[in-house]
Design a protein around this motif. Structure first.
Motif, PDB file in Angstrom:
ATOM      1  N   GLY A 112       0.766  -1.250   0.000  1.00 41.11           N
ATOM      2  CA  GLY A 112       0.000   0.000   0.000  1.00 41.11           C
ATOM      3  C   GLY A 112       0.791   1.292   0.000  1.00 41.11           C
ATOM      4  N   ILE A 113       2.090   1.227  -0.340  1.00 45.74           N
ATOM      5  CA  ILE A 113       2.879   2.474  -0.365  1.00 45.74           C
ATOM      6  C   ILE A 113       3.453   2.774  -1.757  1.00 45.74           C
ATOM      7  CG2 ILE A 113       3.485   2.414   2.102  1.00 45.74           C
ATOM      8  CD1 ILE A 113       6.266   1.293   1.234  1.00 45.74           C
ATOM      9  N   GLY A 114       3.110   1.946  -2.737  1.00 43.48           N
ATOM     10  CA  GLY A 114       3.691   2.099  -4.079  1.00 43.48           C
ATOM     11  C   GLY A 114       3.470   3.472  -4.694  1.00 43.48           C
ATOM     12  N   ASP A 115       2.285   4.039  -4.481  1.00 50.14           N
ATOM     13  CA  ASP A 115       1.939   5.326  -5.104  1.00 50.14           C
ATOM     14  C   ASP A 115       2.736   6.510  -4.536  1.00 50.14           C
ATOM     15  OD1 ASP A 115       0.150   3.930  -6.584  1.00 50.14           O
ATOM     16  OD2 ASP A 115      -1.620   4.553  -5.444  1.00 50.14           O
ATOM     17  N   LEU A 116       3.437   6.293  -3.418  1.00 50.22           N
ATOM     18  CA  LEU A 116       4.185   7.394  -2.802  1.00 50.22           C
ATOM     19  C   LEU A 116       5.526   7.640  -3.485  1.00 50.22           C
ATOM     20  CD1 LEU A 116       3.514   6.497   0.951  1.00 50.22           C
ATOM     21  CD2 LEU A 116       2.485   8.377  -0.348  1.00 50.22           C
ATOM     22  N   PHE A 117       5.959   6.674  -4.320  1.00 52.06           N
ATOM     23  CA  PHE A 117       7.283   6.772  -4.940  1.00 52.06           C
ATOM     24  C   PHE A 117       7.199   7.227  -6.391  1.00 52.06           C
ATOM     25  CE2 PHE A 117       7.658   3.716  -1.496  1.00 52.06           C
ATOM     26  CZ  PHE A 117       8.755   4.233  -0.814  1.00 52.06           C
ATOM     27  N   GLU A 118       8.106   8.140  -6.734  1.00 54.98           N
ATOM     28  CA  GLU A 118       8.179   8.635  -8.109  1.00 54.98           C
ATOM     29  C   GLU A 118       8.879   7.623  -9.012  1.00 54.98           C
ATOM     30  OE1 GLU A 118       9.909  12.651 -10.161  1.00 54.98           O
ATOM     31  OE2 GLU A 118       9.417  12.761  -8.039  1.00 54.98           O
ATOM     32  N   GLY A 119       9.804   6.874  -8.440  1.00 57.34           N
ATOM     33  CA  GLY A 119      10.529   5.861  -9.206  1.00 57.34           C
ATOM     34  C   GLY A 119      11.027   4.765  -8.281  1.00 57.34           C
ATOM     35  N   MET A 120      11.057   3.513  -8.803  1.00 53.10           N
ATOM     36  CA  MET A 120      11.572   2.385  -8.027  1.00 53.10           C
ATOM     37  C   MET A 120      12.607   1.687  -8.896  1.00 53.10           C
ATOM     38  SD  MET A 120       8.134   0.874  -6.233  1.00 53.10           S
ATOM     39  CE  MET A 120       6.672   1.683  -6.864  1.00 53.10           C
ATOM     40  N   TYR A 121      13.873   1.869  -8.551  1.00 54.31           N
ATOM     41  CA  TYR A 121      14.971   1.349  -9.356  1.00 54.31           C
ATOM     42  C   TYR A 121      15.564   0.102  -8.709  1.00 54.31           C
ATOM     43  CZ  TYR A 121      15.478   4.961 -12.944  1.00 54.31           C
ATOM     44  OH  TYR A 121      15.292   5.764 -14.039  1.00 54.31           O
ATOM     45  N   SER A 122      15.825  -0.900  -9.537  1.00 56.02           N
ATOM     46  CA  SER A 122      16.391  -2.155  -9.027  1.00 56.02           C
ATOM     47  C   SER A 122      17.540  -2.600  -9.922  1.00 56.02           C
ATOM     48  CB  SER A 122      15.323  -3.248  -9.017  1.00 56.02           C
ATOM     49  OG  SER A 122      14.853  -3.485 -10.340  1.00 56.02           O
ATOM     50  N   ALA A 123      18.505  -3.291  -9.308  1.00 53.32           N
ATOM     51  CA  ALA A 123      19.601  -3.877 -10.081  1.00 53.32           C
ATOM     52  C   ALA A 123      19.039  -4.881 -11.085  1.00 53.32           C
ATOM     53  CB  ALA A 123      20.594  -4.555  -9.145  1.00 53.32           C
ATOM     54  N   GLY A 124      17.924  -5.534 -10.691  1.00 49.60           N
ATOM     55  CA  GLY A 124      17.307  -6.507 -11.590  1.00 49.60           C
ATOM     56  C   GLY A 124      16.814  -5.889 -12.888  1.00 49.60           C
ATOM     57  N   GLU A 125      16.296  -4.675 -12.805  1.00 49.93           N
ATOM     58  CA  GLU A 125      15.771  -4.014 -14.010  1.00 49.93           C
ATOM     59  C   GLU A 125      16.887  -3.421 -14.865  1.00 49.93           C
ATOM     60  OE1 GLU A 125      12.566  -0.533 -15.335  1.00 49.93           O
ATOM     61  OE2 GLU A 125      12.892  -0.934 -13.202  1.00 49.93           O
ATOM     62  N   PHE A 126      17.870  -2.813 -14.216  1.00 48.85           N
ATOM     63  CA  PHE A 126      18.878  -2.060 -14.974  1.00 48.85           C
ATOM     64  C   PHE A 126      20.214  -2.785 -15.136  1.00 48.85           C
ATOM     65  CE2 PHE A 126      15.914   1.201 -13.464  1.00 48.85           C
ATOM     66  CZ  PHE A 126      15.585   1.779 -14.679  1.00 48.85           C
ATOM     67  N   ALA A 127      20.310  -4.002 -14.568  1.00 43.93           N
ATOM     68  CA  ALA A 127      21.525  -4.819 -14.689  1.00 43.93           C
ATOM     69  C   ALA A 127      22.779  -4.062 -14.259  1.00 43.93           C
ATOM     70  CB  ALA A 127      21.670  -5.339 -16.128  1.00 43.93           C
ATOM     71  N   THR A 128      22.635  -3.240 -13.195  1.00 43.04           N
ATOM     72  CA  THR A 128      23.800  -2.541 -12.654  1.00 43.04           C
ATOM     73  C   THR A 128      24.589  -3.518 -11.780  1.00 43.04           C
ATOM     74  OG1 THR A 128      22.289  -1.741 -10.942  1.00 43.04           O
ATOM     75  CG2 THR A 128      22.897  -0.184 -12.662  1.00 43.04           C
ATOM     76  N   THR A 129      25.900  -3.339 -11.741  1.00 42.99           N
ATOM     77  CA  THR A 129      26.735  -4.258 -10.957  1.00 42.99           C
ATOM     78  C   THR A 129      27.049  -3.702  -9.577  1.00 42.99           C
ATOM     79  OG1 THR A 129      28.681  -3.321 -12.016  1.00 42.99           O
ATOM     80  CG2 THR A 129      27.795  -5.340 -12.970  1.00 42.99           C
ATOM     81  N   THR A 130      26.784  -2.399  -9.358  1.00 46.82           N
ATOM     82  CA  THR A 130      26.960  -1.834  -8.014  1.00 46.82           C
ATOM     83  C   THR A 130      25.804  -0.882  -7.719  1.00 46.82           C
ATOM     84  OG1 THR A 130      28.137   0.189  -8.655  1.00 46.82           O
ATOM     85  CG2 THR A 130      29.476  -1.797  -8.326  1.00 46.82           C
ATOM     86  N   LYS A 131      25.553  -0.677  -6.448  1.00 39.72           N
ATOM     87  CA  LYS A 131      24.499   0.252  -6.045  1.00 39.72           C
ATOM     88  C   LYS A 131      24.902   1.694  -6.365  1.00 39.72           C
ATOM     89  CE  LYS A 131      20.804   0.230  -2.860  1.00 39.72           C
ATOM     90  NZ  LYS A 131      20.226  -0.432  -1.702  1.00 39.72           N
ATOM     91  N   VAL A 132      26.210   1.951  -6.378  1.00 38.17           N
ATOM     92  CA  VAL A 132      26.713   3.276  -6.757  1.00 38.17           C
ATOM     93  C   VAL A 132      26.178   3.639  -8.151  1.00 38.17           C
ATOM     94  CG1 VAL A 132      28.777   4.653  -7.274  1.00 38.17           C
ATOM     95  CG2 VAL A 132      28.813   3.026  -5.367  1.00 38.17           C
ATOM     96  N   ASP A 133      26.285   2.694  -9.085  1.00 40.87           N
ATOM     97  CA  ASP A 133      25.831   2.935 -10.468  1.00 40.87           C
ATOM     98  C   ASP A 133      24.315   3.078 -10.546  1.00 40.87           C
ATOM     99  OD1 ASP A 133      28.454   2.715 -11.221  1.00 40.87           O
ATOM    100  OD2 ASP A 133      28.284   0.640 -11.915  1.00 40.87           O
ATOM    101  N   LEU A 134      23.598   2.264  -9.762  1.00 36.04           N
ATOM    102  CA  LEU A 134      22.136   2.309  -9.770  1.00 36.04           C
ATOM    103  C   LEU A 134      21.642   3.675  -9.286  1.00 36.04           C
ATOM    104  CD1 LEU A 134      19.541   0.522 -10.190  1.00 36.04           C
ATOM    105  CD2 LEU A 134      19.601   0.133  -7.719  1.00 36.04           C
ATOM    106  N   VAL A 135      22.226   4.167  -8.204  1.00 40.14           N
ATOM    107  CA  VAL A 135      21.831   5.470  -7.640  1.00 40.14           C
ATOM    108  C   VAL A 135      22.189   6.594  -8.598  1.00 40.14           C
ATOM    109  CG1 VAL A 135      22.356   7.113  -5.785  1.00 40.14           C
ATOM    110  CG2 VAL A 135      21.818   4.728  -5.233  1.00 40.14           C
ATOM    111  N   ARG A 136      23.361   6.517  -9.222  1.00 45.59           N
ATOM    112  CA  ARG A 136      23.770   7.537 -10.200  1.00 45.59           C
ATOM    113  C   ARG A 136      22.757   7.606 -11.340  1.00 45.59           C
ATOM    114  NH1 ARG A 136      24.746  11.893 -10.759  1.00 45.59           N
ATOM    115  NH2 ARG A 136      26.114  11.616  -8.973  1.00 45.59           N
ATOM    116  N   ARG A 137      22.347   6.454 -11.817  1.00 44.84           N
ATOM    117  CA  ARG A 137      21.386   6.386 -12.923  1.00 44.84           C
ATOM    118  C   ARG A 137      20.056   7.031 -12.518  1.00 44.84           C
ATOM    119  NH1 ARG A 137      21.062   1.630 -17.169  1.00 44.84           N
ATOM    120  NH2 ARG A 137      19.272   2.354 -18.343  1.00 44.84           N
TER     121      ARG A 137
END
Length: 226
Positions: free
Chosen positions: A139-164
């Protein structure tokens, strides 16, 4: 428990880790962990004794491929691949069954942050369906503007995921909120103010070293706002 730097300014956005930060993961994983290894055994893919759930909980925040290397260092690539599929399948089934819950005060605190005009995002090393599914099903999905995951973007580090995420949404000033060293590193290396969450109960010693502030419950986040 929270400690405050007097120079803190109100952020444009706040980025949250999911497991151990918003979501009390062990409340879901105890069931899922058992089911995954029971199925692997039934299918003849991994017949050694079930690894301790403590190893799994201690590995949260890592990429899934690295988690299986810790849990099943002697497991075949087929076993690791199958475990990926089963983990997501059983997580989504059990979430749908009502298993697993948010930490106390998460929904109310997020609402209050949104009410103050702060943009909210999730950045997680998990699989896309899970990272989007947990907030939606709780019940909190609508509060977020974006939900980024390594699974979706195939990033190898969280540093890269956050930068993106920061680049895509044109965020220039933000807080990173999380419970693992990967969150601290992702925040620091992207020039963010880092809030460490010290309530998950399965972190390693020194996990939050380098965080700008540490909170002992989720609603304490509001006390850090100027």
């Amino acid at each position: 428990m929270s400690h405050l730097n007097p120079a803190i300014t109100k952020p444009q956005a706040v980025l949250f880790d999911l497991d151990g930060t918003l979501f009390q993961t062990e409340s879901l994983l105890e069931t899922v962990h058992r089911r995954v290894f029971e199925t692997l055994r039934e299918e003849g893919l991994y017949e050694k004794p079930m690894p301790s759930i403590e190893i799994l909980l201690g590995s949260l925040g890592m990429l899934l491929s690295d988690i299986w290397k810790k849990l099943m260092p002697d497991g075949s690539p087929e076993a690791h691949e199958r475990a990926n599929v089963l983990l997501l399948q059983y997580e989504m089934e059990e979430l749908g069954n009502g298993i697993g819950h948010l930490y106390p005060g998460v929904a109310e605190t997020l609402q209050e942050l949104r009410g103050k005009g702060i943009r909210l995002f999730i950045a997680s090393n998990g699989l896309e369906e899970y990272v989007k599914g947990v907030p939606a099903l709780r019940g909190i999905g609508d509060l977020f503007e974006g939900m980024y995951s390594a699974g979706e973007f195939a990033t190898t580090t969280k540093v890269d995921l956050v930068r993106r995420l920061l680049d895509t949404f044109e965020v220039t000033e933000a807080w990173m909120v999380g419970d693992r060293s990967s969150d601290v590193e992702a925040g620091k290396r992207n020039g963010l103010f880092v809030v460490g969450c010290d309530y998950a109960g399965f972190r390693r010693e020194g996990e939050l070293d380098g965080a700008d502030a540490v909170i002992g419950s989720f609603p304490e986040l509001l006390k850090l706002l100027p």
